[in-house]
Design an enzyme around this catalytic site. Structure first.
Site, short mmCIF file in Angstrom:
data_model
loop_
_atom_site.label_atom_id
_atom_site.label_comp_id
_atom_site.label_asym_id
_atom_site.label_seq_id
_atom_site.Cartn_x
_atom_site.Cartn_y
_atom_site.Cartn_z
N ARG A 51 0.82 -1.21 0.00
CA ARG A 51 0.00 0.00 0.00
C ARG A 51 0.86 1.27 0.00
O ARG A 51 0.67 2.16 -0.83
CB ARG A 51 -0.88 -0.03 1.25
CG ARG A 51 -1.96 0.99 1.30
CD ARG A 51 -2.69 0.86 2.62
NE ARG A 51 -2.90 -0.55 2.96
CZ ARG A 51 -3.94 -1.25 2.56
NH1 ARG A 51 -4.87 -0.68 1.84
NH2 ARG A 51 -4.07 -2.51 2.90
N THR A 52 1.80 1.34 0.92
CA THR A 52 2.63 2.53 1.04
C THR A 52 3.49 2.72 -0.21
O THR A 52 3.61 3.83 -0.73
CB THR A 52 3.52 2.44 2.29
OG1 THR A 52 2.68 2.22 3.42
CG2 THR A 52 4.32 3.70 2.52
N LYS A 80 23.20 -10.77 -0.09
CA LYS A 80 24.63 -11.11 -0.09
C LYS A 80 25.32 -10.54 1.13
O LYS A 80 26.54 -10.63 1.25
CB LYS A 80 25.29 -10.57 -1.36
CG LYS A 80 24.68 -11.12 -2.64
CD LYS A 80 25.26 -10.40 -3.86
CE LYS A 80 24.41 -10.68 -5.10
NZ LYS A 80 24.57 -9.60 -6.08
N ARG A 101 11.52 2.00 3.34
CA ARG A 101 10.86 1.30 4.44
C ARG A 101 11.81 0.20 4.87
O ARG A 101 12.40 -0.50 4.03
CB ARG A 101 9.53 0.73 3.95
CG ARG A 101 9.04 -0.54 4.61
CD ARG A 101 8.12 -0.34 5.79
NE ARG A 101 7.02 0.56 5.55
CZ ARG A 101 5.77 0.28 5.89
NH1 ARG A 101 5.45 -0.87 6.43
NH2 ARG A 101 4.82 1.17 5.69
N HIS A 129 6.44 6.77 11.03
CA HIS A 129 5.88 6.66 9.69
C HIS A 129 5.25 8.03 9.39
O HIS A 129 4.03 8.17 9.37
CB HIS A 129 4.83 5.54 9.69
CG HIS A 129 4.32 5.16 8.33
ND1 HIS A 129 4.85 5.66 7.16
CD2 HIS A 129 3.33 4.33 7.96
CE1 HIS A 129 4.19 5.13 6.13
NE2 HIS A 129 3.26 4.32 6.60
#
Lengths: 303, 155
Positions: A51-52, A80, A101, A129
């Site tokens: 969504r974000t 890695k 994020r 957020h």
């Protein structure tokens, strides 16, 4: 705000919050403008959040920016064992702004220290957020016509919900009366309440949802997650007591709006969706305008 | 100074020039050595602990020859030894006495208590702002969580 990273809601002043809200209004009137054509925006999602990510990518695309990035770490050099420092340094060579994020708290602040381009935090673990907070402010101002002197009820998991913490802190600037509804085990932490007390504002705590309906201008619902309870029986006891149903809204104020950061599970009954007080889907749409306003002002094409 | 006190002081020999860190809680002496990186110190260093103290019951003392600390350096030890006194010695004479002060910022020496904080998962240094000097509460610059006295560990 040009070249300024947005990591925590308090990185921007209340005046800057209002400026972003005003700009978002302009983008709502005219969402497609090719003002970021010369820019490359990177969206780095070290943990998935469809969504974000899509909201940011939609915002950037409507303004003509080009996008690079990844939507989950499986496809990157993190597999890695590359450090966050190196990933950010490298990608800041390829882009003009990074949206990220990450599951670790503090990762976005650290990234802003090693990056040569501004960072927008799209969620760092349970910490911050800020774009969610701005879109919540926008939704509330839009539906109530103001931010000052409102009665705002927060319902559900007030202990772990970062959106609740940031929004409570933002509303401490607006003479708000807070109504906090949660199971005892999920009360708002004292580290957040201290901000309310600092501003000499009032808060009331409840364990019953019905009590606050007639008082509220805004009901901000959140999901109660099963994994927050050490004893599954405790969860079973409370899981249905914080469900908002249509018939509970009969004695609500006419201006009441119901918000939810989404995804919803069962805390708002489906029959509420058709009620004009339900605002959560429009709230999500507002996120696109807020993110357009942020991209445009941080990249310096509007001031 | 009474005779008794003189005898106590002399359990650790005097230095000609340098700094005496007195009134360290006995259990913090080795932490102070670590915080100030004195294990690497090339000059004379005198350390004593579990000395009798009227004020503290038991205390430790460290004498560092030819070393005069800058405030940012020495104030770090206030986190583990808030009672510490600094005595500046020149030509065997006390020229200055002062208390350590808890700094406004704490760099590098404290570990963030939050296991999910980026500082515990990436090669980097920690940085805290001190939000409560009395009860010793540090807010992490990164995860914004509060590390307090009861969950504070040092690198």
């Amino acid at each position: 705000m040009k070249n300024k990273s947005l990591i925590s809601i308090n990185d921007f002043t209340p005046e800057e919050h209002i400026r972003i809200l005003d700009l978002a209004e302009e983008f709502e009137r005219q969402p497609t403008q090719r003002i970021l054509e010369e820019f490359v925006v990177a969206t780095l999602f070290f943990e998935p959040s469809t969504r974000t990510r899509l909201s940011f990518e939609s915002a950037a695309s409507r303004l003509g920016a080009r996008l690079i990035g990844f939507s989950e770490p499986a496809s990157t050099s993190l597999q890695k064992g590359e450090s966050l420092r190196d990933t950010i340094r490298t990608i800041s060579n390829y882009s003009d702004l990074i949206v990220m994020r990450h599951p670790r708290e503090g990762s976005a602040r650290f990234a802003s220290e090693v990056s040569t381009v501004p960072i927008i935090n799209a969620g760092d673990g349970a910490n911050q957020h800020p774009t969610q907070t701005l879109l919540d402010l926008y939704s509330i101002r839009k539906t109530q016509g103001k931010l000052d002197n409102l009665n705002i009820a927060f319902v559900g998991d007030l202990k772990y919900g970062r959106t609740v913490h940031s929004l409570v802190m933002a509303f401490c600037n607006y003479n708000t009366t807070f109504h906090l509804v949660s199971p005892v085990a999920l009360k708002l932490p004292s580290s957040v309440k201290i901000h309310i007390k600092d501003k000499k504002l009032t808060y009331h705590q409840y364990t019953e949802l019905q009590e606050i309906v007639p008082k509220a201008d805004i009901i901000y619902m959140t999901r109660i997650q099963k994994e927050r309870f050490s004893d599954p029986l405790d969860y079973e006891k409370v899981k249905n007591s914080y469900v908002l149903k249509k018939q509970m809204l009969e004695d609500a104020k006419p201006n009441l709006k119901i918000l939810h950061p989404l995804p919803r599970v069962n805390e708002i009954a489906i029959d509420v969706d058709s009620n004009p007080m339900a605002y959560y889907f429009t709230q999500a749409l507002n996120g696109v305008f807020i993110r357009q306003a942020l991209l445009a002002s941080i990249l310096g094409v509007v001031s | 100074m009474s005779k008794k006190e003189i005898r106590k002081e002399l359990k650790v020999s005097a230095i000609e020039n340098g700094t005496v860190i007195d009134h360290i809680p006995s259990h913090s002496v080795f932490q102070v050595i670590r915080i100030l990186n004195l294990a690497e110190y090339p000059n004379q260093l005198l350390v004593a602990t579990n000395l009798e103290s009227q004020k503290m019951g038991k205390k430790g003392i460290i004498k560092v020859r030819n070393k005069f600390f800058v405030p940012q350096e020495i104030n770090k030890i206030a986190l583990v030894a808030p009672s510490a006194t600094l005595i500046i010695i020149k030509d065997f004479n006390v020229t200055e006495k002062k208390q350590v002060k808890i700094p406004n910022q704490v760099e590098k020496i404290v570990k963030c208590f939050n296991p999910n904080c980026i500082t515990n998962n990436e090669e980097m240094e920690t940085l805290f702002s001190v939000i409560d000097k009395k009860d010793l509460k540090l807010r992490c610059r990164y995860c914004e969580k509060i590390t307090a006295k009861n969950n504070m560990t040092f690198f």
